[in-house]
Design a protein around this motif. Structure first.
Motif, PDB file in Angstrom:
ATOM      1  N   THR A  58       0.835  -1.205   0.000  1.00 21.62           N
ATOM      2  CA  THR A  58       0.000   0.000   0.000  1.00 21.62           C
ATOM      3  C   THR A  58       0.868   1.252   0.000  1.00 21.62           C
ATOM      4  N   THR A  59       1.916   1.232   0.802  1.00 17.67           N
ATOM      5  CA  THR A  59       2.830   2.379   0.887  1.00 17.67           C
ATOM      6  C   THR A  59       3.509   2.634  -0.450  1.00 17.67           C
ATOM      7  N   ASP A  60       3.991   1.569  -1.099  1.00 11.53           N
ATOM      8  CA  ASP A  60       4.647   1.712  -2.407  1.00 11.53           C
ATOM      9  C   ASP A  60       3.680   2.284  -3.435  1.00 11.53           C
ATOM     10  N   SER A  61       2.428   1.825  -3.396  1.00 14.94           N
ATOM     11  CA  SER A  61       1.411   2.323  -4.337  1.00 14.94           C
ATOM     12  C   SER A  61       1.146   3.807  -4.112  1.00 14.94           C
ATOM     13  N   ILE A  62       1.086   4.214  -2.843  1.00 16.24           N
ATOM     14  CA  ILE A  62       0.834   5.626  -2.524  1.00 16.24           C
ATOM     15  C   ILE A  62       2.012   6.490  -2.973  1.00 16.24           C
ATOM     16  N   ARG A  63       3.230   5.990  -2.788  1.00 16.46           N
ATOM     17  CA  ARG A  63       4.404   6.746  -3.242  1.00 16.46           C
ATOM     18  C   ARG A  63       4.357   6.973  -4.757  1.00 16.46           C
ATOM     19  N   GLU A  64       3.912   5.947  -5.481  1.00 14.28           N
ATOM     20  CA  GLU A  64       3.952   6.026  -6.941  1.00 14.28           C
ATOM     21  C   GLU A  64       2.743   6.738  -7.537  1.00 14.28           C
ATOM     22  N   TYR A  65       1.548   6.444  -6.994  1.00 14.82           N
ATOM     23  CA  TYR A  65       0.325   6.964  -7.612  1.00 14.82           C
ATOM     24  C   TYR A  65      -0.450   7.932  -6.727  1.00 14.82           C
ATOM     25  N   GLY A  66      -0.091   8.017  -5.440  1.00 15.12           N
ATOM     26  CA  GLY A  66      -0.879   8.814  -4.517  1.00 15.12           C
ATOM     27  C   GLY A  66      -2.047   8.003  -3.981  1.00 15.12           C
ATOM     28  N   VAL A  67      -2.912   8.627  -3.203  1.00 17.69           N
ATOM     29  CA  VAL A  67      -4.106   7.967  -2.662  1.00 17.69           C
ATOM     30  C   VAL A  67      -5.202   8.050  -3.715  1.00 17.69           C
ATOM     31  N   LEU A  68      -5.551   6.913  -4.314  1.00 19.62           N
ATOM     32  CA  LEU A  68      -6.504   6.897  -5.421  1.00 19.62           C
ATOM     33  C   LEU A  68      -7.957   7.037  -4.951  1.00 19.62           C
ATOM     34  N   VAL A  69      -8.245   6.512  -3.759  1.00 25.43           N
ATOM     35  CA  VAL A  69      -9.613   6.589  -3.213  1.00 25.43           C
ATOM     36  C   VAL A  69      -9.580   7.428  -1.945  1.00 25.43           C
ATOM     37  N   PRO A  70     -10.263   8.572  -1.917  1.00 27.07           N
ATOM     38  CA  PRO A  70     -10.239   9.430  -0.726  1.00 27.07           C
ATOM     39  C   PRO A  70     -10.797   8.720   0.504  1.00 27.07           C
ATOM     40  N   ALA A  71     -10.284   9.066   1.653  1.00 26.81           N
ATOM     41  CA  ALA A  71     -10.821   8.555   2.911  1.00 26.81           C
ATOM     42  C   ALA A  71     -12.125   9.292   3.224  1.00 26.81           C
ATOM     43  N   ILE A  72     -12.850   8.799   4.213  1.00 27.01           N
ATOM     44  CA  ILE A  72     -14.072   9.458   4.685  1.00 27.01           C
ATOM     45  C   ILE A  72     -13.883   9.774   6.161  1.00 27.01           C
ATOM     46  N   ALA A  73     -14.213  11.001   6.549  1.00 26.01           N
ATOM     47  CA  ALA A  73     -14.057  11.411   7.947  1.00 26.01           C
ATOM     48  C   ALA A  73     -15.224  12.308   8.346  1.00 26.01           C
ATOM     49  N   ARG A  74     -15.368  12.516   9.633  1.00 30.43           N
ATOM     50  CA  ARG A  74     -16.403  13.432  10.126  1.00 30.43           C
ATOM     51  C   ARG A  74     -15.767  14.396  11.130  1.00 30.43           C
ATOM     52  N   PRO A  75     -16.311  15.604  11.238  1.00 28.09           N
ATOM     53  CA  PRO A  75     -15.727  16.585  12.164  1.00 28.09           C
ATOM     54  C   PRO A  75     -15.835  16.124  13.616  1.00 28.09           C
ATOM     55  N   ARG A  76     -14.820  16.457  14.409  1.00 31.15           N
ATOM     56  CA  ARG A  76     -14.814  16.173  15.840  1.00 31.15           C
ATOM     57  C   ARG A  76     -15.133  17.434  16.621  1.00 31.15           C
ATOM     58  N   GLU A  77     -15.876  17.289  17.699  1.00 31.07           N
ATOM     59  CA  GLU A  77     -16.183  18.441  18.541  1.00 31.07           C
ATOM     60  C   GLU A  77     -14.908  19.024  19.143  1.00 31.07           C
ATOM     61  N   GLU A  78     -13.923  18.148  19.383  1.00 31.34           N
ATOM     62  CA  GLU A  78     -12.671  18.600  19.998  1.00 31.34           C
ATOM     63  C   GLU A  78     -11.728  19.218  18.984  1.00 31.34           C
ATOM     64  N   GLY A  79     -12.110  19.207  17.719  1.00 29.71           N
ATOM     65  CA  GLY A  79     -11.235  19.707  16.667  1.00 29.71           C
ATOM     66  C   GLY A  79     -10.669  18.568  15.848  1.00 29.71           C
ATOM     67  N   GLY A  80     -10.317  18.826  14.623  1.00 34.16           N
ATOM     68  CA  GLY A  80      -9.819  17.790  13.745  1.00 34.16           C
ATOM     69  C   GLY A  80     -10.953  16.938  13.209  1.00 34.16           C
TER      70      GLY A  80
END
Length: 312
Positions: A58-80
């Protein structure tokens, strides 16, 4: 009648001159580059993120092509942001030396986030039994909360949703396992951590583990001692008898040892070498794997020597 000025609503300049397309675009999800330090793991995330060979790929793929599928996240009340899907991708980015990763940010409640988190990982073939077990349990509980409290006439321990489907059936529709298998995986979450680790490490087979999950916690702890004493793990037949003894209130240390000391058919062709016994022949720094390698080499040498004597 006097008209009320208070009831007059004026559109903003942006509203007057924006098109419907631009307004829809404003509401559309966008991919954002978010710093890795602002991404936090999902609470009680059941899937292990391990720096194994697959992670290196996975790391080698990210180095060569980047992250092809975006992650999914939600806002935190504490920030981030709290990662919902993409924990392995984040670790791959860290190992690749990246500072940010593409993320889709969604406002999700706990149950919706849990369902997405499970669905985005459950199809992976390399999941450990414990990972699959707790993932199914988390999704089951989230779906039950979403569906609301079931009516009395439909009530069972797994629950029903508003259209009459059992919750576990809904999980099976989007999962690689059948309804019965999902229920059996969820049973594994009743094992104490030591026994569940043995299932993950294939020291205890899946079917016996399901039966052992019906033992009380103190009985499972007692089983660990019996297994260590007999240097054996329960077969399916033994696990079923242990379960029945527990149900009947007859599972004592003596009865457990009696069951575990029985000679299994699979043991008739098995030679067991106790690690404690072997330790006196090896340096303390030798791991069990290293000890095994040395033993096999010695056996090969002995076998060749024996064959030479026979050929003379």
């Amino acid at each position: 009648m006097k008209s009320s000025v208070k009831n007059i609503k004026l559109n903003s300049v942006d509203d007057l001159f924006s098109t419907e397309e631009s307004r829809q675009d404003a509401n559309r999800e966008k991919v954002m580059e978010i710093p890795l330090v602002e991404l936090y793991p999902f609470k009680h995330h059941p899937f292990k993120v391990v720096d194994d060979e697959r992670m290196l790929d996975t790391t080698d793929s990210i180095r060569e092509y980047g992250v092809l599928v975006p992650a999914i996240a939600r806002p935190r009340e504490e920030g981030g942001y709290e990662l919902v899907a993409g924990h392995r991708r984040k670790r791959g980015c860290e190992l690749a030396g990246l500072k940010t990763m593409p993320v889709i940010v969604r406002n999700l409640d706990d149950d919706a986030a849990t369902i997405i988190m499970v669905d985005s990982n459950i199809q992976r073939e390399s999941l450990l039994p414990s990972e699959r077990a707790f993932a199914y349990r988390m999704k089951l509980e989230a779906l039950k909360r979403q569906a609301g409290r079931p009516s009395k006439e439909n009530c069972d321990q797994l629950g029903h949703n508003s259209i009459g489907k059992r919750t576990v059936d809904i999980i099976a529709e989007t999962s690689p396992d059948s309804r019965n298998q999902i229920q059996r995986f969820i049973r594994l979450t009743e094992l104490i951590p030591e026994l569940l680790d043995m299932v993950d490490n294939r020291k205890i087979a899946f079917n016996p583990a399901v039966e052992l999950s019906y033992l009380k916690s103190h009985e499972q702890t007692m089983l660990l001692d019996a297994m260590d004493s007999e240097q054996a793990t329960p077969s399916l037949s033994q696990a079923q008898r242990l379960k029945q003894f527990s149900r009947d209130g007859k599972l004592t240390e003596e009865s457990m040892l009696a069951i575990m000391s029985e000679e299994k058919k699979s043991d008739l062709d098995r030679v067991t070498l106790n690690t404690t016994t072997l330790r006196k022949y090896f340096p303390k720094s030798y791991t069990p794997q290293k000890m095994e390698q040395v033993i096999l080499k010695l056996l090969e040498s002995w076998s060749r020597k024996r064959q030479q004597e026979i050929d003379r």
